[in-house]
Design a protein around this motif. Structure first.
Motif, PDB file in Angstrom:
ATOM      1  N   GLU A   1       0.833  -1.108  -0.040  1.00  0.00           N
ATOM      2  CA  GLU A   1      -0.057   0.109  -0.099  1.00  0.00           C
ATOM      3  C   GLU A   1       1.005   1.194   0.093  1.00  0.00           C
ATOM      4  OE1 GLU A   1      -3.103   2.559   2.910  1.00  0.00           O
ATOM      5  OE2 GLU A   1      -2.828   0.169   2.996  1.00  0.00           O
TER       6      GLU A   1
ATOM      7  N   THR B   1       2.444   1.638  -3.582  1.00  0.00           N
ATOM      8  CA  THR B   1       1.268   2.058  -4.684  1.00  0.00           C
ATOM      9  C   THR B   1       0.733   3.229  -4.293  1.00  0.00           C
ATOM     10  OG1 THR B   1       0.603  -0.200  -4.666  1.00  0.00           O
ATOM     11  CG2 THR B   1      -1.156   1.315  -5.219  1.00  0.00           C
ATOM     12  N   ARG B   2       0.371   3.750  -3.111  1.00  0.00           N
ATOM     13  CA  ARG B   2      -0.247   5.230  -3.006  1.00  0.00           C
ATOM     14  C   ARG B   2       1.044   6.250  -3.278  1.00  0.00           C
ATOM     15  NH1 ARG B   2      -2.234   5.214   2.998  1.00  0.00           N
ATOM     16  NH2 ARG B   2      -2.362   7.278   2.518  1.00  0.00           N
TER      17      ARG B   2
ATOM     18  N   GLU C   1      -3.864  -3.926  -4.093  1.00  0.00           N
ATOM     19  CA  GLU C   1      -3.985  -2.623  -3.751  1.00  0.00           C
ATOM     20  C   GLU C   1      -4.623  -1.667  -4.937  1.00  0.00           C
ATOM     21  OE1 GLU C   1      -4.125   0.781  -1.162  1.00  0.00           O
ATOM     22  OE2 GLU C   1      -3.931  -1.487  -0.766  1.00  0.00           O
TER      23      GLU C   1
ATOM     24  N   GLY D   1      -6.867   2.007   3.949  1.00  0.00           N
ATOM     25  CA  GLY D   1      -6.649   3.411   3.602  1.00  0.00           C
ATOM     26  C   GLY D   1      -6.165   4.563   4.489  1.00  0.00           C
TER      27      GLY D   1
END
Length: 336
Positions: A17, A20-21, A45, A314
């Protein structure tokens, strides 16, 4: 062009995560980034976020030499067809972390990348998967031929958008039982950590004395509350100064961080884990970076764990990851 390697750590945790973010928000890369770990963890993700792939798979890490700026991923073959259930520790997560770290070490040694960022792993699951190391630091030190005793754990507050003074803390000891600490605080160990810390702050372009904590309350009060300052810490400081290292101390641990936070000391050398990291995390909990001093290649990491409870929500902060990546860029140098 520089290439920075990033391992996904335990893919059941926050690593995929964070990666990816960050890259979905970071804009067009100006460096080459080589991710190492299982692609399905990133795809999971991406599906949650409803986003397209931001990375290009490579069959072999050496294919990156023909590539331009961008994000690339190598999945070691040992991870093919292995499942990584999100949000809970399991042996497979430890296997992925260990195999990926082994692959990253090969990438560094072959010159394909110039620095490494490691996403969090679970030490118990790493061991369960057959990797007999307490964590990243010892794994890297041994596999890179340095040895566990020749590296120094350093954590620093870092925010590229905030120039105000930050705490930077090196540790003489890392994770021993508290009752074992005094025997591990030796003149040689203090001196070695001072040398590595002095080199680190010089690479960051910082000046000023390294503040050195005492081991005992009030730095021993001239031997009335313990004599380790007299027998061990002061001799190490004298030798360091003779070598040209600017170091001050021993300074009581209950006062030194007040002055360090105001910028009087560019770094502090603490004698044990909680002495140094409690004040650092008080001030920089979400923007702290773990740096391993003494390795032949720069290595940084976010200063937090796998965060299984936050996976898929998230809600996890990516600030520490971004700070770790920015610090890695600074240490590697050679920006485009």
């Amino acid at each position: 062009m520089r290439t920075l390697c990033i391992t996904l750590g335990d893919p059941c945790g926050l690593g995929p995560e964070l990666v990816t973010r960050h890259f979905l928000d970071a804009g067009e890369p100006t460096d080459r980034f080589l991710l190492i770990g299982p692609a399905p963890a990133l795809d999971r993700e991406l599906a949650r976020l409803g986003a397209a792939r931001f990375f290009t798979p490579l069959d072999s890490p050496d294919q990156i030499t023909d590539k331009g700026p961008g994000v690339y991923l190598h999945q070691p073959s040992e991870l093919d067809d292995v499942c990584f259930p999100p949000g809970a520790p399991c042996r497979e997560g430890g296997l992925s972390a260990g195999v990926s770290l082994d692959a990253a070490i090969d990438v560094l040694k072959s010159g394909l990348a110039q620095g490494l960022l490691t996403c969090p792993l679970n030490k118990a699951m790493l061991n369960a998967a057959g990797f007999d190391f307490p964590g990243h630091t010892e794994f890297l030190a041994e596999k890179l031929g340095v040895g566990r005793d020749n590296v120094c754990m350093h954590l620093c507050g870092h925010d590229p958008d905030d120039p105000s003074p930050k705490l930077r803390v090196s540790l003489v000891t890392t994770h021993p039982r508290l009752r074992d600490v005094p025997a591990l605080v030796t003149k040689e160990r203090i001196l070695h950590c001072l040398r590595l810390t002095a080199d680190f702050i010089q690479r960051l372009g910082l000046t000023g004395p390294i503040g050195v904590c005492g081991l005992n309350p009030h730095a021993g009060e001239s031997g009335r509350i313990g004599d380790e300052e007299i027998t061990t810490v002061i001799p190490a400081l004298e030798q360091a100064r003779a070598e040209g290292i600017d170091a001050a101390g021993p300074i009581p641990g209950d006062t030194i961080f007040h002055f360090a936070a105001k910028g009087q000391y560019p770094a502090v050398l603490a004698m044990y884990h909680d002495q140094g990291l409690a004040p650092l995390k008080l001030l920089h909990f979400s923007r702290a970076v773990n740096v391993t001093l003494g390795l032949p290649y720069p290595r940084t990491s976010p200063d937090h764990g796998t965060g299984y409870d936050l996976v898929g929500t998230g809600e996890a902060s990516i600030d520490s990851f971004r700070a770790a990546l920015d610090m890695l860029r600074k240490l590697v140098g050679g920006a485009n």
